[in-house]
Design an enzyme around this catalytic site. Sequence first.
Site: not given
Ligand code: GLA
Length: 646
Positions: A355, A150, A305, A111
Amino acid sequence: MGLTRVPGLLFGGDYNPEQWPEEVWAEDVRLMAEAGVNMATVAVFSWSRLEPEPGAYDFGWLDRVLDLLHVHGVAADLATATATPPPWLVRAHPEMMPVNADGVRLEFGSRQGYCPSSPVYREHATRLATVMAERYGEHPALAMWHIGNEYADHTLECFCPESAAHFRRWLQARYGEIGALNAAWGTSCWGQHYTGFAQVEPPRTAPGPVNPAQLLDWRRFCSDALLELFQAEKAALRAVTPDVPVTTNFMSILHGLDYWTWAAAEDLVSDDAYPDPADPTSHVAVALSYDLMRSLKRRPWLLLESAPSAVSWREVNAPKPPGVMRLHSLQALAHGSDGVMFFQWRQAKYGPEKFHSAMLPHGGTRTRGWQDTLRLGRDLRNLAEVAGADTTAQVALVLDWESWWGLEAPESMPSNRLKLKELLLAWYAPLHARGISVDLTPPGRDLSPYRVVIAPNLYLCTEEQAKALASFDGELIVGPFSGVVTRDDQIHDGGAPGPLKDLLGVAVDEFWPLTGPQDTTMGRAGTWAEWLRLIDAEPIAHYLGGDLDGRPAITRKGRATYVSCLLDDVTPVLDLVLDGVDRVDVPMGVEAVRRGGFLFLLNHTTAPQPVTLPSGGTDLLTGTPMRGEIALPARDAVVLRIEGEQ
Ligand code: GLA
C-alpha cells in the site's frame, strides 16, 4: 563536480525488479526514460536472490537489469544487498539474529535480521560486497554504492552474548583498565563496583533504573558497532572500486546514530525523509533535517528516498494532496539536495509495502501519481543548473549526539519531557519562518562562518566544547539544562552550567521542571525553568508569578545569552541577536530558501500568497522573468535565478 558522474539533478527511486516477471522490466525502463529518470537504487534486499545457496550466485537477472537500465540512460545506485541476510545463513547460524533487551531472540521473516556484532554476518556481508564490486565495478551503469540500508531502522542494538563480548572489547579499548570504567560509570552508586571487564554486560532489562553512564556508553557503542559494519563493507568496495562513491541512506535526525561520525565515513550524504502529509507543519521539521544533511559535510547531499504519496507504516497513512509531492521535492532541492529519489519506482503487488505509494502506481500510467512523476521529471530538468550550488548560512544550531543520548536517558532525569528534536525545532521554526538559512554544527567545529550560534541544549558539555563556544566571536544563545554533566554523565563540579559558567555569568541553583505554564517578561514558558543565581550576567527577563516570581529567567553577558526556560515562542530572544542576518520576508506558510544564486519560494498553504521578490530574476520552473510582487499559487513554487548573481 556533482555527487556522482551523472550530470544535473538525480531523479528516480528504489527499483525492485526481482518482485516482477521479466516481461515487466521492459515497460519499467521505457517509462523511466519517458519520465526522465536517471538513477535507480537496485538490489537493496536482493541477497537471497543473488546467492540463493551458500556460494552459489545467481547474477544473471541483475546483469540484465543493469544492462537494461544503462541502455535507457538510468544509472545505478547499486546496493551491496546486505540489508537482509538470506534464510540459509540465518538457519546455519541462528545466533546471528538480534536479541532484544528482554533476552528474546528475534525471528527471520522481516528484514535487517542481523546482530550488529555478529562475526558471521560481518564476514558474509563483506564477502558479498567484494563479490558485488568484482562483478559490477566496471559496469557502465554503476554510479555509486549503497551500503546496507537505513542502518538502525529495525536493528539498532542487540543484547546477545556476542554483542556483550563486543561491548566489553569496546569498553576495554576506551578505559584500558576496569578502575577507569568504575570511575567513569560511578559504580560506587548502588553497589555496582566491577573487578573485571568480564562482569560487565549490556544494559538488559534490569530490576530498576540502569546506570545512566552505562546506558550512555551503550548508545556510543551501538552507533560505533553499526558503523564498523558500514566501514567493513566500504573497505571491501574500496579495494576493488576505489573511485566509486559510497553512501548509506540516513534516516533524517535519528537518535540512534551519531551522524557527524557516520557522515565523515561516507563520500556523499544521502537521506530518507517521510514528512507526514496529515501534519500541516511537517515541512518545518523536515527542513531542519534537510539542513542537517547539508551541514554534515557542508556540501550538497541527496534525498535518496521519499514518498510520492502515502507511506504504509503509520497508523493512518495519509496521501499527499495534489501539488504536495512536487512541493516537498522542490523543498529538498532548496535545502541542498542534488536530486529527488523515491521509495519506490513501481508500486508493490505484495508484501508489507503493497500500500506504499510509488512513482508508478498500481493503476499505471493513467493515474494522478504517474502524472505527478512526469511533471516532476520535467521540473528537475528545468532546474538542472541548481545542482552543486552551495548554501551560505549565518546562523547555526548546535547538535551533539552524546549530549542527546544523555538528555534522553530514561528514568533518572528531573523531567522526561525534554526532547532534543523539540528543543531544536523551537529555535529552528521561527528562523525558518523568516527565511533565514540555518546550518547545524557539532559544538567543536569551527564556528567562525556564523554570526549567531544557538545551542538549544547541551546537557553534556565538555571543557573543550565550552572553550570552542567561548572562542566564538558572535552572538551565542545557550538554552536551559546545559553544561550539566561531563562526558561520563557526572555532574560538573559546582553544578550547572559547569564549564559554561564563566562564559554565561550565571549559576543554576536548582532545576525547576514545570507541570504547568510559567510566565516571564519575555513570554510564557512551559516544561522547564531554573532557579538562577547571577554571577556577572545582566538579567534581561524575569519570571512572573509562582515560586520563581521576580527571579532572572534570561540573562546576557557580553554577547552570550542564557535562556533558563523553554519559552513557547523564542522570537523575542531571537530579535535581540538577528540584526544584520540575511532574511527574506514572506507570509506565514511560505518558505523562502536561498541556495547559491537561486531563491526557492514554496507556498505550503492552501491559498495563493502575495510575495514581494527581494530582487528580479527568472523562474526556472516556467522560464518566466519576474520582479516585484507576485501571487504564489497554493501549494506551488517559484525557483528564481537571481539577476546578477550568476
Ligand atoms: C525505508 C526503507 C525502504 C522502504 C521505505 C518505506 O525508507 O529504506 O526500503 O521500506 O522505508 O517508506
